[in-house]
Design an enzyme around this catalytic site. Structure first.
Site, PDB file in Angstrom:
ATOM      1  N   CYS A 169      -1.645   4.879   8.187  1.00 16.51           N
ATOM      2  CA  CYS A 169      -2.809   5.429   8.785  1.00 16.51           C
ATOM      3  C   CYS A 169      -3.165   5.075  10.065  1.00 16.51           C
ATOM      4  CB  CYS A 169      -4.041   4.699   7.779  1.00 16.51           C
ATOM      5  SG  CYS A 169      -3.975   2.785   8.235  1.00 16.51           S
ATOM      6  N   CYS A 223      -2.453  -4.090   7.541  1.00 16.46           N
ATOM      7  CA  CYS A 223      -1.379  -3.103   8.484  1.00 16.46           C
ATOM      8  C   CYS A 223      -0.995  -4.001   9.500  1.00 16.46           C
ATOM      9  CB  CYS A 223      -2.634  -2.079   9.256  1.00 16.46           C
ATOM     10  SG  CYS A 223      -3.492  -1.218   7.788  1.00 16.46           S
ATOM     11  N   ASP A 271       2.795   2.005   2.537  1.00 19.18           N
ATOM     12  CA  ASP A 271       2.912   2.777   4.016  1.00 19.18           C
ATOM     13  C   ASP A 271       4.376   1.952   4.614  1.00 19.18           C
ATOM     14  OD1 ASP A 271       1.014   4.383   4.013  1.00 19.18           O
ATOM     15  OD2 ASP A 271      -0.347   2.727   4.832  1.00 19.18           O
ATOM     16  N   CYS A 295       0.934  -1.348   0.002  1.00 17.31           N
ATOM     17  CA  CYS A 295       0.090  -0.073   0.188  1.00 17.31           C
ATOM     18  C   CYS A 295       0.683   1.174  -0.010  1.00 17.31           C
ATOM     19  CB  CYS A 295      -1.123   0.002   1.135  1.00 17.31           C
ATOM     20  SG  CYS A 295       0.016   0.294   2.821  1.00 17.31           S
TER      21      CYS A 295
HETATM   22 FE1  FES Z   1      -1.021   0.057   4.569  1.00 13.90          FE
HETATM   23 FE2  FES Z   1      -1.984   0.674   6.871  1.00 13.90          FE
HETATM   24  S1  FES Z   1      -3.120   1.249   5.177  1.00 13.90           S
HETATM   25  S2  FES Z   1      -0.364  -0.303   6.308  1.00 13.90           S
END
Ligand code: FES
Length: 149
Positions: A75, A119, A52, A50
């Protein structure tokens, strides 16, 4: 202006309460273990699909985790996962900590919406990678000089 901000804050909290458990909200709003550990014994930084990233630093004494911290640009759910994962590994030996899974993190948080389950996987993978780094640094301590953390 303050009334408008307070109203907005309430609105955000109401939305969060519809999506997340109380535990997720607590860890997202008051994340634990957010300082970087200087001269860490184990470190990992992983970016998920994603986009992150979670970074985790470990302090280990005689194969027991005595300190664990994290950073993320993700997030609220990612913040909660990093926070709870670093709490979970504290005082564990590295064998126990290596066994922490996505499901363990999800369970500790009381669950996450489907779209945020990855996540917890990212946090679990980063914990494992930081422990692997600790194991590698014990065998080849000279590599620490080339580590970027
Ligand atoms: Fe990708 Fe949380 S939305 S790690």
């Amino acid at each position: 202006m303050t009334d408008k901000l307070n109203g907005l804050e309430k609105e955000v909290m109401q939305t969060m309460k519809k999506i997340y458990t109380e535990t997720v909200i607590d860890h997202a709003m008051n994340p634990r273990n957010t300082d970087k550990i200087n001269n860490a014994d184990g470190f990992a930084s992983i970016t998920g699909s994603c986009g992150d990233t979670i970074k985790i630093w470990l302090k280990v004494n005689d194969c027991k985790i005595v300190g664990s911290t994290f950073w993320t640009d993700g997030c609220s759910a990612t913040v909660a996962c990093g926070s709870v994962a670093t709490e979970m590994v504290k005082s564990q030996n590295i064998t126990q900590a290596l066994a922490i899974s996505q499901n363990d993190i999800l369970e500790a948080l009381g669950g996450l919406p489907e779209g945020n389950r990855h996540c917890a996987l990212l946090a679990a993978k980063t914990i494992k990678a930081a422990i692997q780094d600790y194991i590698t640094m014990r065998k080849e301590p000279w590599k620490k000089a080339y580590r970027k953390c």
